[in-house]
Design a protein around this motif. Structure first.
Motif, PDB file in Angstrom:
ATOM      1  N   VAL A 208       0.867  -1.178   0.000  1.00 53.29           N
ATOM      2  CA  VAL A 208       0.000   0.000   0.000  1.00 53.29           C
ATOM      3  C   VAL A 208       0.904   1.228   0.000  1.00 53.29           C
ATOM      4  O   VAL A 208       1.844   1.311   0.791  1.00 53.29           O
ATOM      5  CB  VAL A 208      -0.931   0.022   1.223  1.00 53.29           C
ATOM      6  N   SER A 209       0.623   2.168  -0.904  1.00 50.67           N
ATOM      7  CA  SER A 209       1.477   3.354  -1.035  1.00 50.67           C
ATOM      8  C   SER A 209       0.672   4.632  -0.853  1.00 50.67           C
ATOM      9  O   SER A 209      -0.508   4.696  -1.201  1.00 50.67           O
ATOM     10  CB  SER A 209       2.140   3.381  -2.422  1.00 50.67           C
ATOM     11  N   ASN A 210       1.354   5.640  -0.317  1.00 49.43           N
ATOM     12  CA  ASN A 210       0.761   6.967  -0.190  1.00 49.43           C
ATOM     13  C   ASN A 210       1.483   7.980  -1.070  1.00 49.43           C
ATOM     14  O   ASN A 210       1.139   9.153  -1.084  1.00 49.43           O
ATOM     15  CB  ASN A 210       0.807   7.418   1.275  1.00 49.43           C
ATOM     16  N   SER A 211       2.514   7.524  -1.789  1.00 52.79           N
ATOM     17  CA  SER A 211       3.296   8.391  -2.669  1.00 52.79           C
ATOM     18  C   SER A 211       4.082   7.500  -3.614  1.00 52.79           C
ATOM     19  O   SER A 211       3.994   6.279  -3.553  1.00 52.79           O
ATOM     20  CB  SER A 211       4.257   9.266  -1.853  1.00 52.79           C
ATOM     21  N   SER A 212       4.848   8.092  -4.494  1.00 56.73           N
ATOM     22  CA  SER A 212       5.737   7.357  -5.391  1.00 56.73           C
ATOM     23  C   SER A 212       7.068   8.073  -5.459  1.00 56.73           C
ATOM     24  O   SER A 212       7.126   9.308  -5.349  1.00 56.73           O
ATOM     25  CB  SER A 212       5.129   7.260  -6.794  1.00 56.73           C
ATOM     26  N   PRO A 213       8.142   7.331  -5.665  1.00 53.09           N
ATOM     27  CA  PRO A 213       8.208   5.876  -5.791  1.00 53.09           C
ATOM     28  C   PRO A 213       8.020   5.176  -4.449  1.00 53.09           C
ATOM     29  O   PRO A 213       7.972   5.818  -3.405  1.00 53.09           O
ATOM     30  CB  PRO A 213       9.607   5.635  -6.355  1.00 53.09           C
ATOM     31  N   TRP A 214       7.919   3.836  -4.530  1.00 55.33           N
ATOM     32  CA  TRP A 214       7.682   3.032  -3.328  1.00 55.33           C
ATOM     33  C   TRP A 214       8.915   3.029  -2.426  1.00 55.33           C
ATOM     34  O   TRP A 214       8.822   3.155  -1.218  1.00 55.33           O
ATOM     35  CB  TRP A 214       7.295   1.619  -3.772  1.00 55.33           C
ATOM     36  N   THR A 215      10.089   2.875  -3.015  1.00 57.42           N
ATOM     37  CA  THR A 215      11.342   2.958  -2.272  1.00 57.42           C
ATOM     38  C   THR A 215      12.461   3.271  -3.259  1.00 57.42           C
ATOM     39  O   THR A 215      12.202   3.599  -4.415  1.00 57.42           O
ATOM     40  CB  THR A 215      11.623   1.664  -1.491  1.00 57.42           C
ATOM     41  N   GLU A 231      -1.241  13.806  -2.931  1.00 62.28           N
ATOM     42  CA  GLU A 231      -2.485  14.524  -3.234  1.00 62.28           C
ATOM     43  C   GLU A 231      -3.572  13.619  -3.803  1.00 62.28           C
ATOM     44  O   GLU A 231      -4.672  14.094  -4.104  1.00 62.28           O
ATOM     45  CB  GLU A 231      -2.188  15.660  -4.215  1.00 62.28           C
ATOM     46  N   THR A 232      -3.301  12.319  -3.980  1.00 64.98           N
ATOM     47  CA  THR A 232      -4.312  11.376  -4.478  1.00 64.98           C
ATOM     48  C   THR A 232      -4.736  10.449  -3.342  1.00 64.98           C
ATOM     49  O   THR A 232      -4.314  10.607  -2.196  1.00 64.98           O
ATOM     50  CB  THR A 232      -3.747  10.516  -5.625  1.00 64.98           C
ATOM     51  N   GLY A 233      -5.550   9.449  -3.708  1.00 66.58           N
ATOM     52  CA  GLY A 233      -5.833   8.379  -2.774  1.00 66.58           C
ATOM     53  C   GLY A 233      -4.642   7.450  -2.660  1.00 66.58           C
ATOM     54  O   GLY A 233      -3.524   7.770  -3.081  1.00 66.58           O
ATOM     55  N   LEU A 234      -4.882   6.259  -2.109  1.00 68.88           N
ATOM     56  CA  LEU A 234      -3.803   5.297  -1.886  1.00 68.88           C
ATOM     57  C   LEU A 234      -3.562   4.451  -3.130  1.00 68.88           C
ATOM     58  O   LEU A 234      -4.444   4.265  -3.961  1.00 68.88           O
ATOM     59  CB  LEU A 234      -4.161   4.372  -0.718  1.00 68.88           C
ATOM     60  N   ARG A 268      -3.563  -3.838  -9.334  1.00 68.26           N
ATOM     61  CA  ARG A 268      -2.979  -2.522  -9.091  1.00 68.26           C
ATOM     62  C   ARG A 268      -4.012  -1.427  -9.308  1.00 68.26           C
ATOM     63  O   ARG A 268      -4.763  -1.447 -10.276  1.00 68.26           O
ATOM     64  CB  ARG A 268      -1.788  -2.296 -10.026  1.00 68.26           C
ATOM     65  N   ASP A 269      -4.030  -0.485  -8.392  1.00 62.55           N
ATOM     66  CA  ASP A 269      -4.839   0.727  -8.528  1.00 62.55           C
ATOM     67  C   ASP A 269      -4.073   1.839  -7.850  1.00 62.55           C
ATOM     68  O   ASP A 269      -3.569   1.669  -6.742  1.00 62.55           O
ATOM     69  CB  ASP A 269      -6.213   0.534  -7.877  1.00 62.55           C
ATOM     70  N   ASP A 270      -3.962   2.988  -8.519  1.00 62.97           N
ATOM     71  CA  ASP A 270      -3.140   4.084  -7.995  1.00 62.97           C
ATOM     72  C   ASP A 270      -3.942   5.131  -7.232  1.00 62.97           C
ATOM     73  O   ASP A 270      -3.363   6.139  -6.793  1.00 62.97           O
ATOM     74  CB  ASP A 270      -2.398   4.780  -9.144  1.00 62.97           C
ATOM     75  N   ASN A 271      -5.246   4.910  -7.043  1.00 62.13           N
ATOM     76  CA  ASN A 271      -6.047   5.960  -6.414  1.00 62.13           C
ATOM     77  C   ASN A 271      -7.312   5.364  -5.797  1.00 62.13           C
ATOM     78  O   ASN A 271      -8.388   5.436  -6.385  1.00 62.13           O
ATOM     79  CB  ASN A 271      -6.399   7.035  -7.446  1.00 62.13           C
ATOM     80  N   VAL A 272      -7.183   4.778  -4.611  1.00 57.57           N
ATOM     81  CA  VAL A 272      -8.348   4.231  -3.915  1.00 57.57           C
ATOM     82  C   VAL A 272      -8.522   4.960  -2.586  1.00 57.57           C
ATOM     83  O   VAL A 272      -7.550   5.429  -1.982  1.00 57.57           O
ATOM     84  CB  VAL A 272      -8.221   2.712  -3.665  1.00 57.57           C
ATOM     85  N   THR A 301      -6.875   3.593   5.063  1.00 54.00           N
ATOM     86  CA  THR A 301      -7.795   4.632   4.604  1.00 54.00           C
ATOM     87  C   THR A 301      -7.017   5.885   4.245  1.00 54.00           C
ATOM     88  O   THR A 301      -6.152   6.338   5.005  1.00 54.00           O
ATOM     89  CB  THR A 301      -8.830   4.964   5.693  1.00 54.00           C
ATOM     90  N   SER A 302      -7.328   6.457   3.095  1.00 52.03           N
ATOM     91  CA  SER A 302      -6.707   7.709   2.669  1.00 52.03           C
ATOM     92  C   SER A 302      -7.356   8.879   3.400  1.00 52.03           C
ATOM     93  O   SER A 302      -8.583   9.010   3.433  1.00 52.03           O
ATOM     94  CB  SER A 302      -6.881   7.885   1.155  1.00 52.03           C
ATOM     95  N   VAL A 303      -6.533   9.738   3.989  1.00 52.18           N
ATOM     96  CA  VAL A 303      -7.025  10.925   4.690  1.00 52.18           C
ATOM     97  C   VAL A 303      -6.369  12.148   4.051  1.00 52.18           C
ATOM     98  O   VAL A 303      -5.191  12.435   4.295  1.00 52.18           O
ATOM     99  CB  VAL A 303      -6.712  10.870   6.196  1.00 52.18           C
ATOM    100  N   PRO A 304      -7.100  12.890   3.206  1.00 48.92           N
ATOM    101  CA  PRO A 304      -6.507  14.047   2.510  1.00 48.92           C
ATOM    102  C   PRO A 304      -6.163  15.181   3.473  1.00 48.92           C
ATOM    103  O   PRO A 304      -6.788  15.347   4.527  1.00 48.92           O
ATOM    104  CB  PRO A 304      -7.612  14.473   1.534  1.00 48.92           C
TER     105      PRO A 304
END
Length: 318
Positions: A208-215, A231-234, A268-272, A301-304
């Protein structure tokens, strides 16, 4: 402007000379207090006390684990969207994923200069940048979490660190290869639930990612969800196969300069907005590169706009 510099003296790339230089530079912009961590969880305590006392900025000089603790200390005092202190980072760890994702230089001297300039901008009437975070239930996640082999890798690396071995990118890679090969012989244990979709069982691991890149592998970015940002979802990246050849193809894509990240066994989904990962038996789990033990179910859970940060504004596009 009041600030607290929180230093992890045991972080991989912190030095006494570097800490003194950072403190001296910051004193030209803020009323500074310096606090050193001396045990696990100490940065949470320091950040919580600073937030209660009305400090404006918390500056972390350490690795991603120290950053996570500071963020959890801040958000423990009022929750997401609070008006408590903003968080700045001068990298001092081995990977420094959070700082790099924010656009902070991995070089501590350059990062110090960035920070001083940004603090000056704020004093002239600017505003802190705000970013979204991951609510992981029991704690806040800043940039990544994982269940399954990802957690196994982090647990194995922490065990080696406890024996006094230095953590490097090459050591992470060696451990990761060993754990992936071991997991390939196990039956999949995870079930993945995404918004508006039927649950998917037979999942081997989930990132689960909150940004990119992952590492990062030294200076090379490693991508799982290229379009996931603060600035997006997870972002979610999970597989239903541990076939070595199929996953070698994914690894090549993850290390590509222009990643496509497509495979029949990839979810894969970049914005959930949220996702749930569950297991028949407890599996290893990590948050921001910190092994938290085994869990059977985790909800992310994504919290903006959860946190103010001392960082450049986001660039448009990848």
């Amino acid at each position: 402007m009041r600030a607290v510099l929180i230093v992890n003296p045991n972080a991989t790339s912190t030095t006494p000379a570097g800490r003194d230089l950072l403190a001296h530079a910051l004193e030209s912009r803020v009323r500074l207090t310096v606090a050193h961590t001396d045990h696990r969880g100490h940065a949470i305590e320091i950040a919580r006390d600073a937030a209660r006392s009305g400090v404006d900025v918390l500056i972390v000089h350490g690795g991603d684990g120290t950053v996570n603790e500071v963020v959890n200390g801040v958000l423990g005092e009022g929750g997401p969207g609070n008006t408590g202190p903003a968080v700045g980072v001068v990298p001092g760890g081995s990977a420094n994923v959070f700082a790099r994702a924010l656009g902070i230089s991995p070089d501590p001297i350059d990062a110090t200069n960035q920070l001083v300039d940004l603090l000056g901008d704020y004093r002239r009437g600017g505003k802190w940048r705000r970013i979204g975070l991951m609510d992981c239930g029991e704690r806040w996640g800043v940039f990544t979490a994982g269940m399954g082999v990802d957690g196994d890798v982090v647990a194995a690396v922490e065990a080696q660190r406890a024996k006094g071995r230095k953590v490097t990118a090459s050591r992470y890679i060696r451990v990761a290869i060993r754990e992936v090969l071991a997991s390939a012989r196990r039956e999949p244990q995870l079930t993945l639930q995404l918004p508006g979709q039927e649950p998917v069982s037979g999942v081997h691991f989930a990132f689960v990612s909150n940004s990119s890149p992952w590492t990062y592998a030294n200076t090379r970015p490693v991508w799982t969800n290229p379009d996931t940002t603060f600035e997006t979802g997870l972002g979610v990246f999970a597989t239903t196969s541990m076939n070595v050849w199929a996953n070698l193809g994914l690894v090549r894509q993850m290390n590509s300069r222009k990643p496509r990240l497509e495979a029949r066994h990839l979810i894969r989904d970049d914005n959930v907005d949220w996702l749930t990962v569950s297991s028949d038996t407890p599996v290893a789990c990590q948050i921001d590169g910190d092994y938290i033990g085994t869990r059977q179910t985790m909800r992310f859970t994504s919290v903006p706009n959860a946190l103010g940060v001392v960082a450049p504004l986001p660039k448009m596009g990848r």
